[in-house]
Structures are given as structure tokens and as C-alpha cells.
Design a protein around this motif. Sequence first.
Motif, short mmCIF file in Angstrom:
data_model
loop_
_atom_site.label_atom_id
_atom_site.label_comp_id
_atom_site.label_asym_id
_atom_site.label_seq_id
_atom_site.Cartn_x
_atom_site.Cartn_y
_atom_site.Cartn_z
N ASP A 1 35.84 32.99 7.34
CA ASP A 1 36.94 33.42 7.95
C ASP A 1 37.86 32.44 8.36
O ASP A 1 37.92 31.36 8.79
N TRP A 2 39.11 32.74 7.94
CA TRP A 2 40.34 31.88 7.86
C TRP A 2 41.19 31.75 9.20
O TRP A 2 42.00 31.05 9.64
N SER A 3 40.61 32.77 10.27
CA SER A 3 41.33 32.90 11.44
C SER A 3 40.43 32.52 12.87
O SER A 3 40.91 32.62 13.92
N LYS A 4 39.31 32.00 12.68
CA LYS A 4 38.33 31.70 13.59
C LYS A 4 37.32 30.59 13.22
O LYS A 4 37.02 30.27 12.20
N ASP A 5 36.93 29.95 14.24
CA ASP A 5 35.86 28.97 14.04
C ASP A 5 34.47 29.51 14.05
O ASP A 5 34.00 30.24 15.15
N LEU A 6 33.88 29.34 12.90
CA LEU A 6 32.46 29.79 12.88
C LEU A 6 31.37 28.94 13.06
O LEU A 6 30.04 29.47 12.89
N THR A 7 31.66 27.94 13.71
CA THR A 7 30.44 26.75 13.85
C THR A 7 29.61 27.29 14.86
O THR A 7 28.29 27.03 14.80
N GLY A 8 29.86 28.26 15.71
CA GLY A 8 28.92 28.71 16.82
C GLY A 8 28.27 30.12 16.42
O GLY A 8 27.56 30.51 17.33
N GLU A 9 28.53 30.50 15.16
CA GLU A 9 27.82 31.59 14.58
C GLU A 9 26.65 31.55 14.02
O GLU A 9 26.26 32.27 13.05
N LYS A 10 25.71 30.66 14.37
CA LYS A 10 24.60 30.36 13.54
C LYS A 10 23.64 31.55 13.82
O LYS A 10 22.94 31.99 12.68
N ASP A 11 23.46 32.35 14.72
CA ASP A 11 22.71 33.44 14.84
C ASP A 11 23.13 34.51 13.82
O ASP A 11 22.13 35.07 13.11
N ILE A 12 24.17 34.81 13.59
CA ILE A 12 24.55 35.78 12.46
C ILE A 12 24.28 35.39 11.28
O ILE A 12 23.52 36.43 10.57
N ILE A 13 24.55 34.04 10.85
CA ILE A 13 24.40 33.83 9.27
C ILE A 13 22.93 33.76 9.24
O ILE A 13 22.42 34.01 8.23
N GLN A 14 21.96 33.54 10.18
CA GLN A 14 20.59 33.31 9.98
C GLN A 14 19.94 34.70 9.91
O GLN A 14 19.14 34.81 9.13
N SER A 15 20.43 35.50 10.76
CA SER A 15 19.85 36.94 10.75
C SER A 15 20.26 37.73 9.31
O SER A 15 19.45 38.29 8.49
N MET A 16 21.40 37.21 8.63
CA MET A 16 21.73 37.92 7.50
C MET A 16 20.94 37.22 6.33
O MET A 16 20.56 38.12 5.57
N THR A 17 20.71 35.97 6.36
CA THR A 17 19.87 35.14 5.64
C THR A 17 18.50 35.64 5.33
O THR A 17 17.73 35.73 4.47
N LYS A 18 17.84 35.88 6.82
CA LYS A 18 16.25 36.17 6.88
C LYS A 18 16.03 37.54 6.50
O LYS A 18 14.99 37.92 6.06
N ALA A 19 17.15 38.17 6.25
CA ALA A 19 17.07 39.77 5.76
C ALA A 19 16.59 39.85 4.39
O ALA A 19 15.99 40.82 3.97
N ILE A 20 16.61 38.92 3.66
CA ILE A 20 16.33 38.69 2.25
C ILE A 20 15.26 37.39 1.93
O ILE A 20 15.35 37.00 1.10
N THR A 21 14.37 37.24 3.02
CA THR A 21 13.40 36.32 2.82
C THR A 21 12.73 36.42 1.64
O THR A 21 12.12 35.65 1.04
N HIS A 22 12.23 37.99 1.21
CA HIS A 22 11.52 38.05 0.17
C HIS A 22 12.06 37.70 -1.04
O HIS A 22 11.21 37.50 -2.14
N ARG A 23 13.39 37.41 -1.21
CA ARG A 23 13.89 36.99 -2.38
C ARG A 23 13.64 35.52 -2.73
O ARG A 23 13.53 34.97 -3.81
N GLY A 24 13.42 34.91 -1.55
CA GLY A 24 13.15 33.29 -1.55
C GLY A 24 12.13 32.99 -0.71
O GLY A 24 12.41 32.48 0.47
#
Length: 608
Positions: free
Chosen positions: A9-32
Motif C-alpha cells: 500500500d503506497w498510501s499508508k504505513d503497514l509496519t503495524g499490520e502484523k496480525d493481518i499478514i500473519q493471518s493471511m499467511t497462516k491460512a495456507i500453512t498446508h502449502r508449507g
Amino acid sequence: MCGIAGWADWSKDLTGEKDIIQSMTKAITHRGPDADGFWYSDHAVLGHQRLIVIDPEGGLQPMIYEDTNQKIALVYNGELYNYIELREELENKGHRFKTKSDTEVLIHAYIEWKEDCVQHFNGIFAFGIWDDHLKKLMLARDHLGVKPLYFAERGQSIIFGSELKVLLKHPLVEAEVTAEGLSEVFALGPMRTPGNGIFKDVKEIRAGHYSVFTAYGQKSVRYWNLKSESHRDDETATAEKIKGLLEDTVKHQLIADRPVVSMLSGGLDSSGLTAIAGQEYRSRNKVLHTYSIDFVNNDQDFKEDFLRRDKDEPWVKRVAEHVGTEHHSIVFDAQKLVDNLLVPMRARDLPGVGEIETSLYLLFEEMKKDATVALSGESADEVFSGYPWFHQEEYLNGGQFPWLVNLGYFTDILSDEARLKLQPEAYRQKRFKEAVNEVAFLEGESELEAKQRQMSYLFITRFLPFMLDRKDRASMMTGFEVRVPFCDYRLVEYLWNVPFELKSIDGIEKGILRRAFKDYLPDDVRNRKKSAYPSTKDDAYLKGISSWMTQILEDEDAPILPLINQDRVRAISRGEDQEIQGDKARAILDYLVQINEWLKEYKIKISL
């Protein structure tokens, strides 16, 4: 093989959005399932789930490269089969490597060639690269689309991932489906339009494409396409060329730091690959393990049909003994297939083809106990024009996707309101014409040759993606990697211009491939007529899904009810419909059960 996730996102600071990216990534734990990793910056966050295949210690992701001039972050799903050669080329250009992984080769290839790096890759891949100094995101997908990659634009945000479920974990992406999405589901079935993500304003990177996103916009580039030209090799040279390409491809695709096995159906495609792999293994004093699927009581239940000429198991045994493999036959009963029907749907986040996908998933689940990687004969029929439709006038001149010519009954079960809003026949025609308009016909070819080239294009770009999606999701749901040598883009490019009469030389489908395998397979195996992926013929399966569909029809809250002709579907479930019975009934009920559970489990909002 892995799963990737990302958000820029070019309009906001994402450094505090760890929970969202972790939730997205954990949704595909089966792939890795072997490891995970995250990277955070002000305008981009990346996540990765790793299935370790090459360089267990050195291939950790996200992988970061940084020097005084640039900072590059990479998440990558796939394998570069030519990474050893690429590494040597890059070293000669002054690059220095810290690991033995193909991941590091990919990131250095980007540093050297930027977006043109994809022109140097031979493999299966989907990746996201964030160029931190330029604030630029690149998403790319392999030539044939073996590895999946979806994305959604929401304002200044780009959200991407290996599977749709990754995007649905982001608060900006809703599980909403419009008339177009439902038309894909009901009019085209699992054979989606390339680039269409079904959910509202969700897309996929098309095979052979990459996209670049900046604060100022997006560009999409087709870096690979099928180019039509005259084929100049004679039949002997053509067979030798095919043989050489397959030998080179299989040798490269056996490279792994984890056990590699082979799928074996006893058909031409998997048998030939198994024979090449088996010979390579013998040269290393190793024994190749092979796997096939069968069903309880198949000896008595099997019935020959249009796609399945005979039973696989006798041929599997013949090939395994000839090659000298250690073979494993995996057997399932009808109840297990019914019980696991929804697993593939959850794997692909969309309804699929039911029992055939279920058995494939269960097979991979068993194979995963012994190995991490398998070779598969997927796509040979598409690139060698092996289906009967390539020479049957009804399909060549059918004016629609050949696999849908006799499947009109799939839309016969729609409710009047749904049919009016979705216009399934018109939607099919629209998508068919789009596909035909992409075909690069060859000047001077006959009308029949042009029709066969068109048929080939439809199968490679519209049917094959479904087959690859099916195999990717079913295997990766178990943390298992499947490699597809017949999808090597060099082979596909070559075969694109081989005339159908040469492909089917000796009066048999894929005759030229049979010649290419002459030194590897006994004649009876080489000349076995095509038989499709096995399917159970046990009546207990139809009874099981019929009962399930009846329960859905009796549930007044079932979300599928407004979309279907309930009386017609009830008659099909009871075996009382005069037109839709037997295999047709199985196919339609399989699909409708999945659609209902998909709408319910994913809490899908329908906007017609």
C-alpha cells in the motif's frame, strides 16, 4: 514448493499490520508446513509458508537482498529447474551466492535483469518481489500457470497470495460473488476463464504474464506466448526431439533434497516418464517408488465408457515390473470418497469435479507419508492433442468449448430466475469467442488444420489450467509437491507447431509420443489406448451423494435453493429423472453439493 502472501500500500504505513499478514499467511500453512517467515516495511509486508525441497538451511523466505543501491524482498512458490545453470551464468556476471537455493538464484536474476528475469526461467513459479527503493511490486507466474497467484486491488492496496483464502483473510476483501462469478461456476464449471478470480474484483495473474504495480498504476505484460510457424522436422527427427526434451526435463525435475517418487497409471504418459526416471535412478543405484490408485471392488464394478477403456492395475503392474520400481497401489472405498468430498473444495476455495479430485487428494495424502515430491503425466493429452475431440467433427465444429458440448444439462438444473440473470449459454459463447480470438493461426494452413490448432489452443489455455489447479490444490493441501514434465515450456512450444497428423502418426492418438518412448516401454504398453483418470463405479458412491443432496433440499436455509430447479434436482437425487442418470447424475450431484457447502462455509454474499 510453498505458499506466499503479501500486501502493498503506497498510501499508508503497514509496519503495524502484523496480525493481518500473519493471518493471511497462516491460512495456507498446508502449502508449507515446514517453516514460516515474515517481512515488514513501511509500504509492504510479506509472508511465506515453506515446504522444504531444495537447500533446507539456505532457502528461508522471505529472502532479502540489500546493498548500498537497493533493497529487494522476495516471496516465491515453485522450482527453477535450470537454477544450477542460471547460477553459473550469474556468477560469471559477478554475482556471489550465500546459499545453494533456487530462491537466491531468482532474486539475483531479478537484480541482473529486472522484469526480464522471467525470460531466463525454466520451471514452475509464482512470486512477489518488492523493490523497496523504487516502491515497486512485481507479481509473476510461470509459462503454463502450474503455480497459482491471485490478487485484489483495493484503493491503494494490492493484496496477493497463492490461494483465494489468503485474500479472503484480509479485511478489505469480502467473500462476495456477482453474476459474473456465478456464471463462471454454473456455465463453465471448474474450467474457469484465465484471470478470473470468481470473487468480486479478485483476479489471478495469467499464465505467462507478470504485473508491475507502483503508486502511479499497474502494467501487465505477457512475456510468453505460443507462436505459430511451419514445422520442418520429419517424423524421425520429431520423435527424437521429443525424446531428448523429455529426458532433459525429467533429469532436471528429479533434482531435490527430499525423496522424489512417480505417479503411475499404466497409461502412456505416466509410464513413459516413470521409465525415464527409473533409468536415471538406476544410474544412481537407487530404486524409484511408484504409486497408483484403485477402488474397493473395482474388479467387479468396472464398466468401460467413452473415456475409460480398461482397468489400470494390470498395466500398472506390467510397467512397474518392466522399469523395476517399488510400487504402491492405494485403494479407497466409496464411503471414504463421500466423507472427504469437501476437502478439495476447501483446497481450491471453489467447487470442483468431486470424486475424481477427492481420490487424487487421498492419493497424495498417502504418498506424503513416504516422499515430498512426485512426477506426474499431467498435460500430455493437452499438448499432444490426445483427446478424441481433436478428430471428431462434432467437436471441431461445435462452436463452443469441446468439453461442454454434451454438458448442457449442467445449466438445465438452474432455477428460472437464476437462468434469466446468469444467461449461461450467452456467457459460454462470450468466453469461447474471447479464447478463439487469441489464437495465432498460421497463414496457408487448411481449414481442418486451423480447427485443430484452435482446439489445441483451447485445451492448453482453458482446459489445462483446470487440470493444473486440481493437481496443485490437491497435492499442496497435504504439503506435497507435484512436478509436471509435459508442461516444460520448450516442449509445449515445439509441439504447438507439430501438425495433428504427425502427432497422431501410426493411426493412434499421441502416436509421435509412442515413437519417442520406443526405447523405454514395451510395445503393448506403448500401444495401449488412452484411458482417463480412474473413477469409482461403486453404486454406493451415487447413493451417498444422493442422500446428501436430499438433505440439502430439505433444509429451507440451504443457500443453493434459490439458484436451482428444486423439483428437477430432487428427481435426479431419487434416480427418477429420465435424462440425468448414472454418471451424469453423479457429476451434477457432486457439483451441487459442493456449491451449496461453498456458499455456506465461505458465507458468500451473492450480488446479482
